[in-house]
Scaffold this motif. Structure first.
Motif, PDB file in Angstrom:
ATOM      1  N   ALA A  52      -7.618  -9.045  -0.979  1.00 12.03           N
ATOM      2  CA  ALA A  52      -8.800  -9.357  -0.169  1.00 12.03           C
ATOM      3  C   ALA A  52      -8.455  -9.430   1.314  1.00 12.03           C
ATOM      4  CB  ALA A  52      -9.410 -10.679  -0.642  1.00 12.03           C
ATOM      5  N   SER A  53      -7.283 -10.001   1.647  1.00 10.91           N
ATOM      6  CA  SER A  53      -6.915 -10.145   3.055  1.00 10.91           C
ATOM      7  C   SER A  53      -6.630  -8.804   3.712  1.00 10.91           C
ATOM      8  CB  SER A  53      -5.690 -11.059   3.185  1.00 10.91           C
ATOM      9  OG  SER A  53      -4.566 -10.492   2.536  1.00 10.91           O
ATOM     10  N   GLU A  54      -6.267  -7.797   2.906  1.00  8.58           N
ATOM     11  CA  GLU A  54      -5.951  -6.478   3.449  1.00  8.58           C
ATOM     12  C   GLU A  54      -7.184  -5.587   3.618  1.00  8.58           C
ATOM     13  OE1 GLU A  54      -1.473  -6.055   1.480  1.00  8.58           O
ATOM     14  OE2 GLU A  54      -3.243  -5.352   0.400  1.00  8.58           O
ATOM     15  N   LEU A  55      -8.306  -6.031   3.061  1.00  5.20           N
ATOM     16  CA  LEU A  55      -9.511  -5.200   3.087  1.00  5.20           C
ATOM     17  C   LEU A  55     -10.423  -5.517   4.264  1.00  5.20           C
ATOM     18  CD1 LEU A  55     -10.364  -5.013  -0.695  1.00  5.20           C
ATOM     19  CD2 LEU A  55      -9.834  -3.094   0.800  1.00  5.20           C
ATOM     20  N   PRO A  59      -9.063  -0.065  -6.626  1.00  6.53           N
ATOM     21  CA  PRO A  59      -7.946  -0.373  -5.715  1.00  6.53           C
ATOM     22  C   PRO A  59      -7.737  -1.845  -5.403  1.00  6.53           C
ATOM     23  CG  PRO A  59      -9.857   0.251  -4.439  1.00  6.53           C
ATOM     24  CD  PRO A  59     -10.280   0.338  -5.889  1.00  6.53           C
ATOM     25  N   PHE A  60      -8.329  -2.740  -6.184  1.00  2.39           N
ATOM     26  CA  PHE A  60      -8.288  -4.161  -5.843  1.00  2.39           C
ATOM     27  C   PHE A  60      -7.236  -4.917  -6.651  1.00  2.39           C
ATOM     28  CE2 PHE A  60     -12.772  -2.706  -5.677  1.00  2.39           C
ATOM     29  CZ  PHE A  60     -12.874  -2.627  -4.300  1.00  2.39           C
ATOM     30  N   CYS A  61      -6.536  -5.833  -5.985  1.00  2.45           N
ATOM     31  CA  CYS A  61      -5.596  -6.733  -6.655  1.00  2.45           C
ATOM     32  C   CYS A  61      -5.767  -8.140  -6.092  1.00  2.45           C
ATOM     33  CB  CYS A  61      -4.151  -6.269  -6.452  1.00  2.45           C
ATOM     34  SG  CYS A  61      -3.621  -4.976  -7.606  1.00  2.45           S
ATOM     35  N   ALA A  62      -5.546  -9.133  -6.948  1.00  2.00           N
ATOM     36  CA  ALA A  62      -5.615 -10.514  -6.478  1.00  2.00           C
ATOM     37  C   ALA A  62      -4.418 -10.852  -5.602  1.00  2.00           C
ATOM     38  CB  ALA A  62      -5.684 -11.458  -7.677  1.00  2.00           C
ATOM     39  N   HIS A 115      -8.194   4.794   1.995  1.00  2.00           N
ATOM     40  CA  HIS A 115      -8.700   3.436   2.193  1.00  2.00           C
ATOM     41  C   HIS A 115     -10.109   3.279   1.611  1.00  2.00           C
ATOM     42  CE1 HIS A 115      -9.703  -0.395   4.059  1.00  2.00           C
ATOM     43  NE2 HIS A 115      -8.399  -0.543   4.242  1.00  2.00           N
ATOM     44  N   PRO A 116     -10.386   2.178   0.922  1.00  2.00           N
ATOM     45  CA  PRO A 116     -11.714   1.974   0.333  1.00  2.00           C
ATOM     46  C   PRO A 116     -12.856   2.034   1.337  1.00  2.00           C
ATOM     47  CG  PRO A 116     -10.152   0.415  -0.583  1.00  2.00           C
ATOM     48  CD  PRO A 116      -9.432   1.118   0.526  1.00  2.00           C
ATOM     49  N   THR A 117     -12.627   1.560   2.566  1.00  2.00           N
ATOM     50  CA  THR A 117     -13.690   1.602   3.570  1.00  2.00           C
ATOM     51  C   THR A 117     -14.030   3.037   3.953  1.00  2.00           C
ATOM     52  OG1 THR A 117     -12.950  -0.530   4.456  1.00  2.00           O
ATOM     53  CG2 THR A 117     -14.381   0.803   5.858  1.00  2.00           C
ATOM     54  N   MET A 154       0.838  -1.197   0.000  1.00  2.00           N
ATOM     55  CA  MET A 154       0.000   0.000   0.000  1.00  2.00           C
ATOM     56  C   MET A 154       0.873   1.247   0.000  1.00  2.00           C
ATOM     57  SD  MET A 154      -2.941  -1.175   2.692  1.00  2.00           S
ATOM     58  CE  MET A 154      -1.772  -2.090   3.691  1.00  2.00           C
ATOM     59  N   ALA A 155       0.362   2.304  -0.582  1.00  2.00           N
ATOM     60  CA  ALA A 155       1.117   3.555  -0.643  1.00  2.00           C
ATOM     61  C   ALA A 155       1.237   4.164   0.743  1.00  2.00           C
ATOM     62  CB  ALA A 155       0.418   4.525  -1.595  1.00  2.00           C
ATOM     63  N   GLY A 156       2.149   5.107   0.882  1.00  2.00           N
ATOM     64  CA  GLY A 156       2.351   5.772   2.165  1.00  2.00           C
ATOM     65  C   GLY A 156       1.227   6.730   2.487  1.00  2.00           C
TER      66      GLY A 156
END
Length: 399
Positions: free
Chosen positions: A53-56, A37-40, A311-313, A1-3
């Protein structure tokens, strides 16, 4: 993730802009950027604002298109440009969303501001994330251009970069995109990866040409703090990139692509024709306005620059509450805009007028053999091939 995001002035909760900026929105062209912002999985060199997914923590891709459409409702109240010239969907991996969800976002942009009838509509894609049927659906939903993250054709280089696709998948996806009716296809390359040989990069360039792409972006590997690759280098597991190697790779790219009918138009970008150039990026590089949709997206309208919460949330919650997702903004003064204009235009094959540049710095660059003399004599600063290798130094001298 970016800073962490930079600080700045508060963004009004309704997303409104100063009257002067809003009134002139799109005067010099208008673009829309959509961040997905999603990556597998996470590539070892990546520091973009992306999440697996685990980071979200349970936040999914479902409903993301609706969230972006809510930001468009706020954007519509803030500005009213005459038309949208280009749309670019980036990430992350935009093609983890369904082709129809991407189409709904595009339709929302059209209903909000109106797409020009000749608008360039691009999405990025990882090669393993698309199929022929998916590409056909994208094309049916209005996308005209696709940018595929190839990076290399060498299996061992892809492994070091933590890429998930096989060596031949990107060229195959490019051919499938052509068959699906895409007008323009870009392949991205990264050079200077630890373990990459000159032969490896030459093979990548041959694969790009043979795939039928009409645009190539090639960038030297940059090792960003906080990435897995940076940690591996600190531990001594991988060597750091070498500037001399990067320069050799760039010269190899220039030779191979020129021989194949490509021409450079920006230091890191080549196209087979003027029509194949990325119009969206050209709008960035020539001072147009754009609105960035999505978490962490940056925007610029009339000298006002702002950036969304990361953050997406948090992004989704802001919009659910009916307020702008803008984290902060800054208003650029005339000198800020002048310097940024020079920094971007110097990198273009069209160059920039000498008037307004530092005269001594420009003359020094000419004497150092970094400029096209014939252009200089006509009052234009244009980098030659050695100048492109030292573009950042030229920019420092002429600002």
């Amino acid at each position: 993730m970016a800073g962490a995001l930079p600080d700045g002035d508060p963004v009004p909760t309704d997303g409104s802009l100063p009257s002067g900026a809003a009134a002139n929105a799109g005067k010099n062209g208008f673009a829309v950027y959509v961040h997905v912002p999603f990556c597998a999985s996470r590539c070892g060199y990546c520091d973009f604002n992306t999440y697996t997914a685990s980071e979200l923590g349970g936040v999914g891709r479902e409903g993301y298109a609706d969230t972006v459409l809510r930001e468009l409702e706020i954007a519509k109240q803030a500005i009213n440009p005459k038309k949208v010239d280009t749309v670019f969907v980036g990430g992350g991996t935009p093609t983890l969303l369904s082709a129809d969800d991407l189409g709904r976002i595009l339709d929302g942009i059209d209903k909000t501001w109106g797409l020009d009838e000749k608008a360039e509509i691009t999405t990025e894609a990882n090669p393993e994330s698309v199929t022929p049927e998916y590409l056909r659906r994208l094309r049916a939903n209005g996308f005209t251009r696709i940018s595929l993250g190839m990076q290399s054709s060498s299996p061992h280089v892809l492994k070091i970069l933590d890429r998930q696709h096989t060596a031949g998948r990107a060229p195959q996806a490019a051919r499938e995109a052509r068959e699906a009716g895409f007008e323009h296809v870009n392949l991205d390359l990264i050079y200077g990866t630890p373990g990459e040989t000159a032969d490896d990069f030459a093979a990548s360039l041959r694969a790009v040409v043979e795939a039928g792409a009409d645009h190539v972006s090639a960038y030297a590997l940059i090792v960003e703090d906080g990435t897995r690759m940076a940690a591996r280098m600190r531990r001594g597991e991988l060597p750091y990139p070498e500037d001399d190697v990067a320069a050799d790779r760039y010269l190899a790219a220039e030779q191979a692509l020129t021989e194949a009918g490509f021409a450079w138009y920006e230091v890191s970008n080549w196209a087979t024709s003027e029509a194949a150039r990325c119009r969206h990026n050209l709008l960035y590089w020539t001072g147009a306005d754009w609105w960035g949709l999505g978490p962490g997206a940056h925007s610029h309208v009339g000298g006002v620059r702002w950036w969304n919460v990361k953050h997406p949330t948090t992004y989704a919650k802001r919009l659910a509450d009916g307020v702008s997702p803008g984290h902060a903004r800054e208003i650029l003064d005339d000198e800020d805009r002048r310097v940024e204009d020079i920094m971007l235009r110097v990198r273009l094959s069209d160059g920039i007028p000498l008037a307004g540049l530092d005269e001594r710095g420009a003359k020094q660059a000419l004497d150092d053999g970094l400029l096209v003399p014939e252009a200089y004599a006509k009052g234009q600063l244009i980098l030659n091939l050695p100048g492109r290798l030292l573009a950042d130094a030229v920019i420092r001298d002429v600002v």
